[in-house]
Design an enzyme around this catalytic site. Structure first.
Site, short mmCIF file in Angstrom:
data_model
loop_
_atom_site.label_atom_id
_atom_site.label_comp_id
_atom_site.label_asym_id
_atom_site.label_seq_id
_atom_site.Cartn_x
_atom_site.Cartn_y
_atom_site.Cartn_z
N GLN A 260 -4.44 -1.63 9.84
CA GLN A 260 -4.24 -2.81 9.23
C GLN A 260 -4.88 -3.91 10.00
O GLN A 260 -4.53 -4.11 11.37
CB GLN A 260 -2.77 -3.15 8.78
CG GLN A 260 -2.47 -4.49 8.31
CD GLN A 260 -3.18 -4.61 6.62
OE1 GLN A 260 -3.18 -3.59 5.80
NE2 GLN A 260 -3.76 -5.56 6.61
N ASP B 76 -10.91 2.99 3.92
CA ASP B 76 -11.32 1.27 4.13
C ASP B 76 -12.73 1.19 3.81
O ASP B 76 -13.17 -0.03 3.38
CB ASP B 76 -10.72 0.49 5.14
CG ASP B 76 -9.25 -0.05 5.05
OD1 ASP B 76 -9.11 -0.22 3.79
OD2 ASP B 76 -8.48 -0.30 6.05
N LYS C 153 0.74 -1.26 0.06
CA LYS C 153 -0.05 0.14 -0.01
C LYS C 153 0.96 1.19 0.01
O LYS C 153 0.68 2.22 -0.81
CB LYS C 153 -0.98 0.11 1.33
CG LYS C 153 -1.90 -1.10 1.01
CD LYS C 153 -2.78 -1.31 2.43
CE LYS C 153 -3.73 -2.47 2.25
NZ LYS C 153 -4.40 -2.80 3.51
#
Ligand code: NAP
Length: 295
Positions: free
Chosen positions: A98, A121, A54
């Site tokens: 994460q 997200d 990412k």
């Protein structure tokens, strides 16, 4: 008919260069460089790899990125405080934490603490609710990437029977909602399967578009797939290999060798859904930076 690969690697590279061009334009016009913050806790190998990908993608697209790393034993309160600090930082547009988190930290509290405006997200209940209602929002990256992959390959979804195996909050469940929306990336008839589904094979054999998000290596076999179906493999499994330099190779939830021959289209692993997921996160971060969703 020979199958065609749905090449996520190629399409994501194309989208990334489109984003990079837009970012150059924004900066040329005196605008703000998009900025993604990532929080990584502990030293899980897979999480390390995903975050590294990412961050690298941010660099390639011309974004700024900030990685905040914490030890496995960070307290829940300290993590929540860090999230609040990032929420208040006007320079940061998007924040991802994460997953998975260590057991002593509540995933629910973490997700709910991220400001919905920065929740690139798309996991916050506000954004999940907006997605369900078909309102503008951040769509979770993996489902968003799958829809884009189908769209850029001119695959018609409307009227198709989509069977999804796996109902996680990050993949299967949102995808089931998106594919059944009354809009141009929806209008499918959707069946969502899970570990309690009886007669799974009978259902999967009806699928025009079959999506495997199970988390079990090579679970989907040729006898579960209708001839000429479109198969999307979300799974990622690292297996030891003496044939690669790294000592690892990736496998999916689909037994590619035997399934591919029955399909019209299929995603490879690696190079299918994975890179599309990362580029979708970039799209969400760019949208956050441009204040497209919440103004
Ligand atoms: P998850 O949270 O582990 O959920 C797995 C789902 O599969 C659950 O809904 C489970 O049912 C269902 N399932 C398990 N065994 C089953 C069986 N025998 N028959 C039918 N359904 C079964 O999975 P996830 O987070 O969605 O991830 C799935 C896979 O995708 C993993 O390999 C993960 O690493 C990968 N992944 C890849 C990307 C990417 O970018 N490519 C992104 C995210 C995840 P229950 O709900 O009943 O337990």
């Amino acid at each position: 008919m020979a199958y065609q690969l749905l090449n996520g690697k190629e399409i994501s590279a194309q989208i990334k260069s489109e984003i990079a061009e837009e970012v150059r334009q924004i900066i040329r016009n005196g605008g703000k460089q998009p900025h993604l913050a990532a929080i990584l806790i502990g030293n899980d190998g897979a999480s390390e790899t995903y975050v590294a990908h990412k961050i690298k993608a941010c660099e390639q697209a011309g974004f700024k990125s900030s990685l905040f790393r914490f030890k496995e034993n960070i307290s829940e309160q300290k993590l929540l405080d860090k999230i609040k600090e990032i929420n208040a930082d006007d320079n940061i547009d998007g924040l991802i934490v994460q997953l998975p988190l260590p057991e002593h930290i509540s995933e629910e509290k973490v997700i709910e603490t991220v400001d919905p405006k920065k929740d690139v997200d798309g996991f916050h209940p506000v954004n999940a609710g907006r997605m369900t209602l078909g309102l503008p929002t951040y769509i979770p990256a993996t489902p968003k990437g799958i829809l884009e992959l189908l769209k850029r390959n001119n695959i018609e979804i409307s009227g198709k029977h989509c069977v999804i195996i796996g109902r996680s909050n990050i993949v299967g469940k949102p995808l089931s909602i998106l594919l059944s929306q009354k809009n141009e990336t929806g209008n499918a008839t959707v069946t969502l399967c899970h570990s309690r589904t009886k007669n799974l094979k009978e259902i999967s054999l009806q699928a025009d578009i079959l999506i495997a998000a199970i988390g079990k290596k090579e679970f989907l076999t040729a006898d579960m797939v209708k001839k000429d179906a479109i198969v999307i493999d979300v799974g990622i499994h690292r297996v030891k290999s003496d044939k690669t330099k790294s000592g690892w190779k990736l496998k999916g939830d689909v037994k590619f060798g035997e399934v591919a021959g029955k399909c019209s289209y299929i995603t490879p692993v690696p190079g299918g859904v994975g890179p599309m997921t990362i580029v979708s996160l970039l799209q969400n971060t760019l949208a956050a930076s441009k204040k497209e969703i919440y103004g």
